[in-house]
Design an enzyme around this catalytic site. Sequence first.
Site, PDB file in Angstrom:
ATOM      1  N   CYS A 100      -5.981  -8.223   2.954  1.00 51.23           N
ATOM      2  CA  CYS A 100      -5.117  -7.746   1.873  1.00 51.23           C
ATOM      3  C   CYS A 100      -5.918  -7.660   0.580  1.00 51.23           C
ATOM      4  CB  CYS A 100      -3.925  -8.687   1.693  1.00 51.23           C
ATOM      5  SG  CYS A 100      -2.728  -8.087   0.488  1.00 51.23           S
ATOM      6  N   GLU A 143       2.254  -2.683   4.512  1.00 47.73           N
ATOM      7  CA  GLU A 143       2.577  -2.126   3.187  1.00 47.73           C
ATOM      8  C   GLU A 143       4.067  -2.246   2.890  1.00 47.73           C
ATOM      9  OE1 GLU A 143      -1.429  -1.415   3.057  1.00 47.73           O
ATOM     10  OE2 GLU A 143       0.093  -1.785   1.535  1.00 47.73           O
ATOM     11  N   HIS A 146       4.905  -5.470   1.459  1.00 47.24           N
ATOM     12  CA  HIS A 146       4.602  -5.581   0.018  1.00 47.24           C
ATOM     13  C   HIS A 146       5.775  -5.125  -0.843  1.00 47.24           C
ATOM     14  CE1 HIS A 146       0.501  -7.000  -0.241  1.00 47.24           C
ATOM     15  NE2 HIS A 146       0.002  -6.030   0.493  1.00 47.24           N
TER      16      HIS A 146
HETATM   17  O1  LIG Z   1      -3.675  -5.039   0.790  1.00 39.42           O
HETATM   18  C1  LIG Z   1      -3.392  -3.987   1.377  1.00 39.42           C
HETATM   19  O2  LIG Z   1      -2.223  -3.603   1.542  1.00 39.42           O
HETATM   20  C2  LIG Z   1      -4.523  -3.187   2.012  1.00 39.42           C
HETATM   21  C3  LIG Z   1      -4.841  -3.820   3.354  1.00 39.42           C
HETATM   22  C4  LIG Z   1      -4.367  -2.877   4.409  1.00 39.42           C
HETATM   23  C5  LIG Z   1      -4.398  -3.474   5.789  1.00 39.42           C
HETATM   24  C6  LIG Z   1      -3.223  -3.484   6.523  1.00 39.42           C
HETATM   25  C7  LIG Z   1      -3.204  -3.961   7.815  1.00 39.42           C
HETATM   26  C8  LIG Z   1      -4.355  -4.431   8.417  1.00 39.42           C
HETATM   27  C9  LIG Z   1      -5.541  -4.442   7.688  1.00 39.42           C
HETATM   28  C10 LIG Z   1      -5.567  -3.961   6.370  1.00 39.42           C
HETATM   29  C11 LIG Z   1      -6.350  -4.124   3.465  1.00 39.42           C
HETATM   30  O3  LIG Z   1      -6.794  -5.018   2.528  1.00 39.42           O
HETATM   31  S1  LIG Z   1      -7.426  -2.798   3.342  1.00 39.42           S
HETATM   32  C12 LIG Z   1      -8.995  -3.649   3.681  1.00 39.42           C
HETATM   33  C13 LIG Z   1      -9.142  -3.869   5.173  1.00 39.42           C
HETATM   34  C14 LIG Z   1      -9.420  -2.752   5.947  1.00 39.42           C
HETATM   35  C15 LIG Z   1      -9.510  -2.893   7.340  1.00 39.42           C
HETATM   36  C16 LIG Z   1      -9.306  -4.143   7.953  1.00 39.42           C
HETATM   37  C17 LIG Z   1      -9.008  -5.255   7.150  1.00 39.42           C
HETATM   38  C18 LIG Z   1      -8.927  -5.123   5.756  1.00 39.42           C
HETATM   39 ZN   LIG Z   2      -1.843  -6.180   1.399  1.00 36.52          ZN
END
Ligand SMILES: O=C(O)C[C@@H](Cc1ccccc1)[C@H](O)SCc1ccccc1
Ligand SMILES: [Zn+2]
Length: 157
Positions: A100, A143, A146
């Site tokens: 996240c 999301e 959130h």
């Molecule tokens: O904070 C956020 O919403 C972005 C999240 C999105 C996410 C959702 C589900 C599973 C993994 C990530 C991430 O921080 S984006 C960075 C990231 C990308 C791939 C895998 C893990 C983290």
């Molecule tokens: Zn997140």
Amino acid sequence: MDALTIAQLGNPILRQQAETLTPSQYNDYAPFFAELEKIMLEHNGVGIAAPQVSESVRAFIVASRPNPRYPNAPMMAPTLMLNPEITWQSEETEKDWEGCLSIPGMRAKVSRSTHIDVRYHTLDGEVVSTRMEGFIARIFQHELDHLNGIVFLDRAD
Ligand SMILES: O=C(O)C[C@@H](Cc1ccccc1)[C@H](O)SCc1ccccc1
Ligand SMILES: [Zn+2]
């Protein structure tokens, strides 16, 4: 609009119920949504929700792409979803890693439905209803949480 910053866990904005957007607001928010996509890409996110940049409205971007943790994640154009909802979700769930942007340095395994039917509005006011599965479904659920003041650690197994 000055540069957006990402709210970190502890900021009460991440624990609020975000407000529904009225169609008349969609265009007013267009510049904000452009900034939202920019900051997501700057942080190598695969998604980002408006409350994460302290704008407590029901909007997020889903932008799956292959990444070190999910090398075979599908490539999709960053998609802005307004007033998103899950209309059906599978009983079947799958545990996998999540991160996240508001909780840097943390990763945890989270159970998510493997298939979901979703509905959302686009910036030009169209209603989209579609089925998502796998990593894209995971991002959507992350999301949407959130927008309801939930972070992935609340759901970590
Ligand atoms: O904070 C956020 O919403 C972005 C999240 C999105 C996410 C959702 C589900 C599973 C993994 C990530 C991430 O921080 S984006 C960075 C990231 C990308 C791939 C895998 C893990 C983290
Ligand atoms: Zn997140």
